[in-house]
Every structure is written in structure tokens, then in C-alpha cells.
Design an enzyme around this catalytic site. Structure first.
Site, PDB file in Angstrom:
ATOM      1  N   GLY A  17       0.787  -1.235   0.000  1.00 50.91           N
ATOM      2  CA  GLY A  17       0.000   0.000   0.000  1.00 50.91           C
ATOM      3  C   GLY A  17       0.818   1.285   0.000  1.00 50.91           C
ATOM      4  O   GLY A  17       0.336   2.322   0.447  1.00 50.91           O
ATOM      5  N   ARG A  76      -5.899  -8.539  -8.843  1.00 49.32           N
ATOM      6  CA  ARG A  76      -7.079  -9.262  -9.285  1.00 49.32           C
ATOM      7  C   ARG A  76      -7.622  -8.554 -10.534  1.00 49.32           C
ATOM      8  O   ARG A  76      -7.635  -7.317 -10.551  1.00 49.32           O
ATOM      9  CB  ARG A  76      -8.092  -9.152  -8.148  1.00 49.32           C
ATOM     10  CG  ARG A  76      -9.191 -10.138  -8.097  1.00 49.32           C
ATOM     11  CD  ARG A  76      -9.827 -10.097  -6.710  1.00 49.32           C
ATOM     12  NE  ARG A  76      -9.014 -10.837  -5.769  1.00 49.32           N
ATOM     13  CZ  ARG A  76      -9.040 -12.155  -5.651  1.00 49.32           C
ATOM     14  NH1 ARG A  76      -9.873 -12.862  -6.367  1.00 49.32           N
ATOM     15  NH2 ARG A  76      -8.251 -12.764  -4.792  1.00 49.32           N
ATOM     16  N   LEU A  77      -8.050  -9.326 -11.514  1.00 47.60           N
ATOM     17  CA  LEU A  77      -8.654  -8.691 -12.689  1.00 47.60           C
ATOM     18  C   LEU A  77     -10.042  -8.177 -12.325  1.00 47.60           C
ATOM     19  O   LEU A  77     -10.761  -8.818 -11.564  1.00 47.60           O
ATOM     20  CB  LEU A  77      -8.779  -9.698 -13.842  1.00 47.60           C
ATOM     21  CG  LEU A  77      -7.518  -9.988 -14.659  1.00 47.60           C
ATOM     22  CD1 LEU A  77      -7.813 -11.078 -15.682  1.00 47.60           C
ATOM     23  CD2 LEU A  77      -7.004  -8.729 -15.359  1.00 47.60           C
ATOM     24  N   ILE A  78     -10.403  -7.025 -12.863  1.00 46.93           N
ATOM     25  CA  ILE A  78     -11.741  -6.477 -12.633  1.00 46.93           C
ATOM     26  C   ILE A  78     -12.709  -7.175 -13.598  1.00 46.93           C
ATOM     27  O   ILE A  78     -12.419  -7.304 -14.788  1.00 46.93           O
ATOM     28  CB  ILE A  78     -11.741  -4.951 -12.872  1.00 46.93           C
ATOM     29  CG1 ILE A  78     -10.744  -4.247 -11.934  1.00 46.93           C
ATOM     30  CG2 ILE A  78     -13.137  -4.368 -12.724  1.00 46.93           C
ATOM     31  CD1 ILE A  78     -11.076  -4.308 -10.461  1.00 46.93           C
ATOM     32  N   HIS A  99       1.080   0.641 -13.284  1.00 44.25           N
ATOM     33  CA  HIS A  99       1.849  -0.577 -13.576  1.00 44.25           C
ATOM     34  C   HIS A  99       3.323  -0.217 -13.690  1.00 44.25           C
ATOM     35  O   HIS A  99       3.671   0.781 -14.326  1.00 44.25           O
ATOM     36  CB  HIS A  99       1.337  -1.200 -14.882  1.00 44.25           C
ATOM     37  CG  HIS A  99       2.024  -2.481 -15.214  1.00 44.25           C
ATOM     38  ND1 HIS A  99       1.706  -3.671 -14.593  1.00 44.25           N
ATOM     39  CD2 HIS A  99       3.043  -2.757 -16.059  1.00 44.25           C
ATOM     40  CE1 HIS A  99       2.498  -4.623 -15.055  1.00 44.25           C
ATOM     41  NE2 HIS A  99       3.310  -4.094 -15.953  1.00 44.25           N
TER      42      HIS A  99
HETATM   43  C1  GRF Z   1       3.181  -1.057  -7.641  1.00 44.66           C
HETATM   44  O1  GRF Z   1       4.479  -1.225  -8.125  1.00 44.66           O
HETATM   45  C2  GRF Z   1       2.206  -0.948  -8.781  1.00 44.66           C
HETATM   46  O2  GRF Z   1       2.772  -0.442  -9.939  1.00 44.66           O
HETATM   47  C3  GRF Z   1       1.789  -2.386  -9.009  1.00 44.66           C
HETATM   48  O3  GRF Z   1       1.769  -2.951  -7.720  1.00 44.66           O
HETATM   49  C4  GRF Z   1       2.692  -2.286  -6.889  1.00 44.66           C
HETATM   50  C5  GRF Z   1       1.970  -1.916  -5.620  1.00 44.66           C
HETATM   51  O4  GRF Z   1       2.836  -1.420  -4.635  1.00 44.66           O
HETATM   52  N1  GRF Z   1       0.508  -2.430  -9.683  1.00 44.66           N
HETATM   53  P1  GRF Z   1       2.260  -0.821  -3.299  1.00 44.66           P
HETATM   54  O5  GRF Z   1       1.396  -1.879  -2.633  1.00 44.66           O
HETATM   55  O6  GRF Z   1       1.490   0.415  -3.644  1.00 44.66           O
HETATM   56  O7  GRF Z   1       3.472  -0.507  -2.465  1.00 44.66           O
END
Ligand code: GRF
Length: 194
Positions: free
Chosen positions: A12, A91-93, A109
Site C-alpha cells: 500500500g 485481481r482482474l476487474i 503498472h
Molecule cells: C506497484 O508497483 C504498482 O505499480 C503495481 O503494484 C505495486 C503496488 O505497490 N501495480 P504498493 O502496494 O502500492 O506498495
């Protein structure tokens, strides 16, 4: 104040960056809820500390994906959520949420999409031996990291880079880019929410 819901499954740090941006006045939004599919995840603790309501569920409590998504949808509607912000939601939406929030779900991403979609994008980039990777914010569709790109940043890969050092560089960029993109979308300055 426009209301957003953050969906997350893990640490998070992006959830925290969004919250911090709100507190600093850089993001004019209310983070109205955290939706989490792993009740033990650290992001739940972060939300509790910040006083953000948490809906943490175990997907196996529900018979089908459409059932838990319908449950989430009721919560989102009750709170008049305008934008769903995925931040490490593993999880896919499904169609239930995609139809109800068409063009109003975004994801971050850790690569320059369309390069290195899916899991372990940082490891994929290192294994490929490329000199650059990056961060992408995109709209969410039914695919895995396939929706329309909203904004991207390049991150250089230097000789001797490890997964940890690259991950840290990428996350630093994420924590700046994501709140900025959410603010731009909510203020209608860039692409309107479709
Ligand atoms: C991030 O690197 C994001 O790009 C990917 O998952 C990771 C989540 O990191 N989708 P965090 O839980 O916000 O630290």
C-alpha cells in the site's frame, strides 16, 4: 470534494502516497474507502491509521466473482464514488464493475506498457536486459494491463542494477505520478473520465 475508492492487495505504498497528497493539498479528493482482497495486508493497517473505511474481503467467502463485485458496487454507489484507483490490486476487474464504472477505473503498472505486462514487471525488465523501463497509468479494461494509456514516465536501468534498487526507483516515480494523474483526471484538465 470528489470521492475516490482505492483498491489494493499488499503493502500500500501507493495508497499512502495518494493519502499524503490529499493531506498536502496536492490532490483535491476524498479517499472514501479502501477495498482489499487480503484482510492481512499492510495496506489495511495504513487505512486504519489514516481513518479510511476499509472493506476487506476474502474472495472465497463468495460463490462467484460477480457476487463480490456486486457487493463492492453497492458500497461504491452508496458512497457516490467517482473514480476507482487500483494500487497493487492483484485481481482482474470483472464485467460487473467494468460496466458500472466504464472509463472510471485506472491502474498503475511498473513498466512502460505495452512492454512487460502482468506479474513481476520489474524482474521481466531486468531479465530482458533493457536500458530503460518505467511506470504507466492506464484505464482498466477486461485484459491484464491492456487498457488505454493515460501517462507514462521512463526509469533508467543502470549497470549493476538489482531488483531492489530498480523497484525503489520505480516506486519513487509511482508515488509522484499517480497522485498527479488522479488530480488531473478529477479536475477534468486532461482526458475527461470517459
Ligand atoms: C506497484 O508497483 C504498482 O505499480 C503495481 O503494484 C505495486 C503496488 O505497490 N501495480 P504498493 O502496494 O502500492 O506498495
Amino acid at each position: 470534494m470528489k470521492k475516490i475508492a482505492i483498491f489494493a492487495s499488499g503493502n500500500g505504498s501507493n495508497f499512502q502516497a495518494l493519502l499524503d497528497a490529499v493531506k498536502k493539498g496536492n490532490l483535491q479528493a476524498e479517499v472514501s474507502m479502501l477495498i482489499c482482497d487480503r484482510p492481512g495486508a499492510f495496506v489495511v493497517e495504513r487505512a486504519e491509521t489514516e481513518g479510511v473505511p476499509v472493506f476487506a474481503f476474502q474472495p472465497k467467502e463468495f460463490k462467484e466473482k460477480s457476487e463480490y463485485e456486486s457487493h463492492i458496487l453497492t458500497l461504491l454507489k452508496e458512497s457516490e464514488i467517482e473514480l476507482i484507483v487500483l494500487a497493487g490490486y492483484m485481481r482482474l476487474i470483472g464485467p460487473t464493475l467494468l460496466q458500472a464504472f466504464e472509463g472510471r477505473i485506472i491502474n498503475i503498472h511498473p513498466s512502460m506498457l505495452p512492454a512487460f505486462p502482468g506479474k513481476d514487471a520489474v524482474g521481466q525488465a531486468l531479465a530482458a536486459g533493457v536500458a530503460q523501463t518505467g511506470v504507466t497509468v492506464h484505464y482498466v479494461d477486461a485484459g491484464m494491463d491492456t487498457g488505454e494509456i493515460i501517462d507514462q514516465r521512463v526509469v533508467e536501468i543502470i549497470p549493476g542494477e538489482t531488483k531492489n534498487t530498480l523497484q525503489a526507483k520505480i516506486q519513487k516515480v509511482e508515488h509522484e505520478l499517480y497522485p498527479a494523474v488522479v488530480q488531473t483526471l478529477l479536475s477534468g484538465k486532461k482526458e475527461t473520465l470517459q
